[in-house]
Design an enzyme around this catalytic site. Structure first.
Site, PDB file in Angstrom:
ATOM      1  N   LYS A 194      47.096  39.171  37.457  1.00 42.98           N
ATOM      2  CA  LYS A 194      45.734  39.605  37.133  1.00 42.98           C
ATOM      3  C   LYS A 194      45.748  41.123  37.035  1.00 42.98           C
ATOM      4  O   LYS A 194      46.072  41.819  37.995  1.00 42.98           O
ATOM      5  CB  LYS A 194      44.762  39.144  38.215  1.00 42.98           C
ATOM      6  CG  LYS A 194      43.347  39.633  37.954  1.00 42.98           C
ATOM      7  CD  LYS A 194      42.344  39.042  38.910  1.00 42.98           C
ATOM      8  CE  LYS A 194      40.958  39.564  38.611  1.00 42.98           C
ATOM      9  NZ  LYS A 194      39.956  39.022  39.533  1.00 42.98           N
ATOM     10  N   LYS A 247      45.760  36.874  33.394  1.00 43.96           N
ATOM     11  CA  LYS A 247      44.389  37.296  33.109  1.00 43.96           C
ATOM     12  C   LYS A 247      44.345  38.797  32.888  1.00 43.96           C
ATOM     13  O   LYS A 247      44.901  39.523  33.695  1.00 43.96           O
ATOM     14  CB  LYS A 247      43.530  36.917  34.317  1.00 43.96           C
ATOM     15  CG  LYS A 247      42.100  37.337  34.210  1.00 43.96           C
ATOM     16  CD  LYS A 247      41.376  36.946  35.459  1.00 43.96           C
ATOM     17  CE  LYS A 247      39.972  37.474  35.378  1.00 43.96           C
ATOM     18  NZ  LYS A 247      39.254  37.309  36.579  1.00 43.96           N
ATOM     19  N   TYR A 312      34.934  30.998  27.950  1.00 42.88           N
ATOM     20  CA  TYR A 312      33.490  30.834  27.738  1.00 42.88           C
ATOM     21  C   TYR A 312      33.213  30.204  26.379  1.00 42.88           C
ATOM     22  O   TYR A 312      32.089  29.834  26.085  1.00 42.88           O
ATOM     23  CB  TYR A 312      32.786  32.194  27.866  1.00 42.88           C
ATOM     24  CG  TYR A 312      33.091  32.866  29.202  1.00 42.88           C
ATOM     25  CD1 TYR A 312      32.388  32.495  30.342  1.00 42.88           C
ATOM     26  CD2 TYR A 312      34.107  33.811  29.328  1.00 42.88           C
ATOM     27  CE1 TYR A 312      32.690  33.070  31.575  1.00 42.88           C
ATOM     28  CE2 TYR A 312      34.411  34.384  30.548  1.00 42.88           C
ATOM     29  CZ  TYR A 312      33.706  34.011  31.665  1.00 42.88           C
ATOM     30  OH  TYR A 312      34.010  34.560  32.877  1.00 42.88           O
TER      31      TYR A 312
HETATM   32  C1  PBG Z   1      36.545  38.308  40.844  1.00 43.33           C
HETATM   33  C2  PBG Z   1      36.789  37.894  39.447  1.00 43.33           C
HETATM   34  C3  PBG Z   1      36.681  38.683  38.286  1.00 43.33           C
HETATM   35  C4  PBG Z   1      36.852  37.828  37.202  1.00 43.33           C
HETATM   36  C5  PBG Z   1      37.103  36.554  37.721  1.00 43.33           C
HETATM   37  N1  PBG Z   1      37.079  36.617  39.095  1.00 43.33           N
HETATM   38  C6  PBG Z   1      36.332  40.124  38.111  1.00 43.33           C
HETATM   39  C7  PBG Z   1      37.132  41.159  38.753  1.00 43.33           C
HETATM   40  O1  PBG Z   1      38.245  40.959  39.236  1.00 43.33           O
HETATM   41  O2  PBG Z   1      36.609  42.269  38.824  1.00 43.33           O
HETATM   42  C8  PBG Z   1      36.742  38.226  35.760  1.00 43.33           C
HETATM   43  C9  PBG Z   1      36.397  37.143  34.791  1.00 43.33           C
HETATM   44  C10 PBG Z   1      35.919  37.599  33.463  1.00 43.33           C
HETATM   45  O3  PBG Z   1      35.878  38.800  33.128  1.00 43.33           O
HETATM   46  O4  PBG Z   1      35.551  36.713  32.666  1.00 43.33           O
HETATM   47  N2  PBG Z   1      37.601  38.537  41.677  1.00 43.33           N
END
Ligand code: PBG
Length: 324
Positions: A194, A247, A312
């Site tokens: 991530k 991600k 989405y």
């Molecule tokens: C929270 C989380 C995030 C997303 C999913 N879980 C945001 C972040 O890490 O700041 C992002 C998902 C998206 O942008 O669609 N930990």
């Protein structure tokens, strides 16, 4: 010329025969935003077409998605500011409306696959994924909260726990805690690679969960790094993850392919909020053909090696796939 690649493109029937990658509704997992209360629908301004919903309307949304063939959902809570504190204690409180909603969804639709989010940020007054001490996000103390949160979600009936926090060691910590409490069947989809990405902006609007100070660069990965994703993947595998996730998706297709080539685990990719909003915005201006660009993007994520796509676009894509 005895070799003419165009022969395999000459008509739809031949193109269908030689197509290497096929997108299927079974690949799609739809993220949803849950509000407390009843009869609440609040659109996310930066994600046209996406609403935050209270449980009653969320159940209708799940039913509508199921009619299109979607069976997997990742639910995120929109937590009122007054419930937030430094240690994100509401995340595992008995009264937690999110866990209660998960239980209701499972009761209503037992066949549906429910994935959760494990991170402190929606519940934290600091807006970070771990506990903040003296301006730093502390790792090991955060694991305790993440563990309690994951356990509460498993008790509510979650099928897949989704640690999105990027603390070190959290997959193993959560796995052990789940097993010790009899939840050996509950899966973990780890947010393995991530990245500290600007593409999460609209999601943070949806949840009102932006960090109150600083950024997430001391725990989320540097967008410049690829090899480091392999290190994270190896750890998650050892720690007992059932799925590995990359991600965002579109700006990280090479990382999806890298993990696919190096792991036997199913690979998921999160086509994040900013990736959705860019296409939506351009389509609303008439600058891009929404259906084409959406399907091309999802196909490219699958071609890169993703077995599962959190998106989405899931309902819109399923509608198109249904008519093909
Ligand atoms: C929270 C989380 C995030 C997303 C999913 N879980 C945001 C972040 O890490 O700041 C992002 C998902 C998206 O942008 O669609 N930990």
């Amino acid at each position: 010329m005895n070799i003419r690649p165009r022969r395999n493109r000459k008509m739809a029937g031949v193109r269908d025969l030689v197509r290497e990658t096929q997108l299927h509704t079974n690949d799609l997992l739809l993220p949803l935003f849950l509000l407390e209360g009843q009869k609440q629908r609040i659109p996310v301004a930066s994600m046209p077409g996406v609403d935050r919903l209270s449980l009653d309307l969320l159940l209708q949304e799940i039913e509508a998605a199921m009619k299109l063939g979607i069976r997997a959902f990742d639910v995120f809570p929109v937590v009122p500011e007054s419930y937030k504190d430094k240690y994100a204690t509401y995340s595992y409180a008995d009264a937690n409306f999110y866990n209660r909603a998960l239980a209701s969804i499972k009761q209503e639709f037992p066949e549906v696959v429910i994935m959760t989010d494990v991170a402190l940020d929606p519940y934290s007054s600091d807006g970070h994924d771990g506990i903040v001490e003296n301006g730093k996000i502390v790792n090991d103390a955060s694991l305790e909260v993440l563990g309690k949160m994951a356990l509460a979600q498993a008790q509510a009936g979650a099928d897949i726990i989704g640690p999105s926090d990027m603390m070190d060691g959290r997959v193993g910590y959560i796995r052990e805690l789940l097993d010790d409490n009899g939840f050996t069947e509950v899966s973990i989809m780890s947010y393995t690679a991530k990245y500290a990405s600007g593409f999460y902006g609209p999601f943070r609007d949806a949840l009102d969960s932006a960090p109150k100070f600083g950024d997430k660069k001391t725990y989320q990965m540097d967008p410049a790094n690829r090899i480091e994703a392999l290190r994270e993947a190896a750890l998650d595998e050892q720690e007992g993850a059932d799925f590995l996730m990359v991600k965002p998706a579109l700006a990280y297709l090479d990382v999806i392919r890298l993990l696919k080539d190096h792991s036997d685990l199913p690979i998921a990719a999160y086509n994040v909020s900013g990736e959705y909003s860019m296409i939506k915005a351009a389509a609303m201006q008439g600058w891009l053909d929404y259906d084409r660009v959406m399907m091309e993007s999802l196909l490219s994520i699958k071609r890169a090696g993703a077995d599962i796509i959190l998106t989405y676009f899931a309902k819109d894509a399923a509608k198109i796939l249904q008519n093909q």
